[in-house]
Structures are given as C-alpha cells and as structure tokens.
Design a protein around this motif. Structure first.
Motif, PDB file in Angstrom:
ATOM      1  N   ARG A 110       1.770  -7.298   3.857  1.00 12.68           N
ATOM      2  CA  ARG A 110       3.062  -7.513   4.508  1.00 12.68           C
ATOM      3  C   ARG A 110       3.262  -6.576   5.704  1.00 12.68           C
ATOM      4  O   ARG A 110       4.161  -6.798   6.524  1.00 12.68           O
ATOM      5  CB  ARG A 110       4.199  -7.332   3.504  1.00 12.68           C
ATOM      6  CG  ARG A 110       4.198  -8.375   2.392  1.00 12.68           C
ATOM      7  CD  ARG A 110       5.300  -8.104   1.394  1.00 12.68           C
ATOM      8  NE  ARG A 110       5.251  -9.027   0.265  1.00 12.68           N
ATOM      9  CZ  ARG A 110       5.953  -8.896  -0.836  1.00 12.68           C
ATOM     10  NH1 ARG A 110       6.773  -7.850  -0.963  1.00 12.68           N
ATOM     11  NH2 ARG A 110       5.857  -9.773  -1.823  1.00 12.68           N
ATOM     12  N   ARG A 141       1.792  -4.665  -1.653  1.00 11.16           N
ATOM     13  CA  ARG A 141       2.338  -5.478  -0.565  1.00 11.16           C
ATOM     14  C   ARG A 141       1.751  -5.066   0.787  1.00 11.16           C
ATOM     15  O   ARG A 141       2.357  -5.282   1.834  1.00 11.16           O
ATOM     16  CB  ARG A 141       3.854  -5.385  -0.554  1.00 11.16           C
ATOM     17  CG  ARG A 141       4.394  -3.987  -0.387  1.00 11.16           C
ATOM     18  CD  ARG A 141       5.847  -3.866  -0.802  1.00 11.16           C
ATOM     19  NE  ARG A 141       6.777  -4.486   0.119  1.00 11.16           N
ATOM     20  CZ  ARG A 141       8.095  -4.534  -0.087  1.00 11.16           C
ATOM     21  NH1 ARG A 141       8.614  -4.037  -1.209  1.00 11.16           N
ATOM     22  NH2 ARG A 141       8.906  -5.091   0.787  1.00 11.16           N
ATOM     23  N   GLU A 157       9.579  -8.521   2.826  1.00 15.56           N
ATOM     24  CA  GLU A 157       9.195  -9.543   1.853  1.00 15.56           C
ATOM     25  C   GLU A 157       9.156 -10.940   2.456  1.00 15.56           C
ATOM     26  O   GLU A 157       8.461 -11.824   1.940  1.00 15.56           O
ATOM     27  CB  GLU A 157      10.158  -9.522   0.665  1.00 15.56           C
ATOM     28  CG  GLU A 157      10.063  -8.270  -0.183  1.00 15.56           C
ATOM     29  CD  GLU A 157      10.917  -8.353  -1.442  1.00 15.56           C
ATOM     30  OE1 GLU A 157      11.622  -9.382  -1.607  1.00 15.56           O
ATOM     31  OE2 GLU A 157      10.859  -7.421  -2.255  1.00 15.56           O
TER      32      GLU A 157
END
Length: 285
Positions: A22, A19, A258
């Motif tokens: 992000r 991730r 997220e």
C-alpha cells in the motif's frame, strides 16, 4: 529557500508491514498533488528481492533503488523533497545531502515514532525500514551503509517525536548519546530548534515518517503509536527549523492508505505537512 524538487520513490521493500504494498498507493496519492514540472520518479522494481545472506530482507532490491535514486539526485536541483515509500526511501537522499555539504554542517532531524536504529544483529524483523538510521551512521551491509563524506555522525542526529524504541535501540541511544526530543517537547517549537543548534549544524535535512503523528490525525500508517504529535505541532516545528536553518532536503514517508477513499481523507493532513516543508514561512513564535 529555492523552489523544491520532488522525487517520488514508491519503495515498499524496506517495510515489515503486512500492508507494505500500500506504500505504492500512498506515494501515488501524494504525487497527484505535486507540481508536474518539478516532480521526478524512481522506477522501483516489482521484485521483492533477496537477502543474499546480509540479514536484510529484500536487500537486492533495496540496493538497486538506492542506485537509481542516486542517479536522479545527481541531476536534481536542491532541496529535494523525497516522497516514499517506506522509511528507507530517502536513504540516498539523506546521504546525498550530507555528502554535498561541509562535514558536520548538516543535522538530520528524524521525525518518527520509532528510532529506526536497529542493525542486523538487533533487528527483530530483518526489515530495513527499522535499520535505516543505523545505516546512515555507517552500520549496515555494503550498498546500504553510508561511507566517506556521506556518513552521518551521531552528533548530527536528532530523533524527534520518538516514543517507541526496541531494547537494542534504547541501548544504542544511551551508549552514544543521541539527542531525542519526545512528543512533549513539541509544545514549544524552539525546543527542537535548540536541539539542532546543539549539533553545531547550519543546515537541516528533515525526514518525516507519518507515524510521528498521533494515530487520531492520520489513518494510513502501518505502525501507529499512541501519544504522538498533532499536525499543527509538527508543522510548527518544521517551520521553526526552516526559519533558523537552511533546508537541504526532506522526505515524507510511510503513507499506506487502505483505499483511494481513505487516502483522500488523510491527504489534507499530509499536504499540510508538505506545505510546512516547502511553503512560505510565517511567524512561528
């Protein structure tokens, strides 16, 4: 303390997380609550970058970001609070703070669940966010490792809230005798103050990786570790350090939400930590 300047560095190339991108969103989310007139940014390249035989993934982009950050730091009024990005987002910021003060006068307190003390030979991933402290100590590829007056000596380093070390990191900590205050040491903020006093420093740089917090307190982190500290404990420790030492710089890193909605849920905790770094001091006991 003089009013802080803010430097937003949405670097993701140092991360080994799936991730990682992000981290850009996380930096942007925090930027939205910063004072516009005191906030500056580094234009992080979109390209992932190449290792170029160094053993550090995305090395070429990481060195470019460091150069761009150094140029911004040269014109900003201290103390500068860096907003990452991954844990290496404030590589230049730490080096700038250390180099700008007399040798040995600045201690770096690394609030992080992990040690970030691997080097190229011990890193299990090749991701630089796990090597940044070792580079600050002078062990790393050219363009990333600190040299000269910017180099941090291990006596000036305090790991705080650390609870997950790789084998190579543990061996290094034991071999050179790095000070470490685990989460249980946050029950009394003066424990951390005493650890920094033992370095002989008169000033501190405070690096905060949000995974120092217990995962129950914040969701948007890539490498959560159980049994972390609470936001109250972290904030009290920061204020206690600021009350005792000059703050010459700080960072908040590794926010990887997220979604915008998830970022909104985490921001109150993050802004509480930011307030501890920059707001008025109160009695911390």
């Amino acid at each position: 303390m003089s009013p802080a300047s803010f430097l937003v560095i949405p670097q993701w190339q140092g991360s080994g997380s799936s991730r990682a991108m992000r981290l850009i969103d996380g930096a942007d989310a925090i930027r939205g609550d910063l004072p516009t007139t005191a906030t500056h940014s580094v234009a992080v390249p979109a390209a992932a970058g190449e290792a170029l035989g160094t053993g550090v993934l995305r090395y070429s982009s990481l060195t470019l970001v460091r150069e761009l950050a150094e140029a911004e730091l040269a014109v900003l009024e201290a103390p500068v609070v860096t907003i990452g990005g991954d844990c290496a987002a404030d590589l230049a910021s730490v080096q700038h703070a250390v180099a700008s003060h007399p040798a040995g006068s600045v201690a770096v307190v690394w609030f992080d669940a992990h040690g970030d003390l691997n080097n190229v030979s011990t890193s299990p991933s090749g991701a630089f966010h796990g090597m940044v402290v070792r580079a600050l100590l002078g062990d790393g590829p050219d363009g990333l490792a600190a040299t000269g007056p910017a180099r941090l000596h291990h006596e000036q380093l305090v790991l705080a809230g650390t609870r997950a070390l790789d084998d190579g990191e543990s061996a290094f900590v034991d071999r050179v005798g790095i000070r470490l205050v685990g989460p249980d040491g946050f029950d009394d903020p003066q424990t951390l103050v005493a650890a920094v006093e033992a370095t002989g420093a008169s000033a501190v740089y405070l690096h905060v990786d949000l995974d120092v917090l217990d995962p129950s307190a914040v969701d948007g982190i890539g490498f959560p570790e159980p049994f972390g500290v609470s936001p109250e404990q972290l904030s009290d420790a920061i204020r206690a350090l600021r009350a005792r030492f000059e703050l010459v710089g700080a960072a908040i890193t590794e926010f990887a939400p997220e979604s915008p909605e998830a970022a909104g849920r985490d921001l109150p905790v993050i802004l509480r930590v930011l307030g501890a770094l920059t707001g008025p001091l109160r009695d911390v006991g």
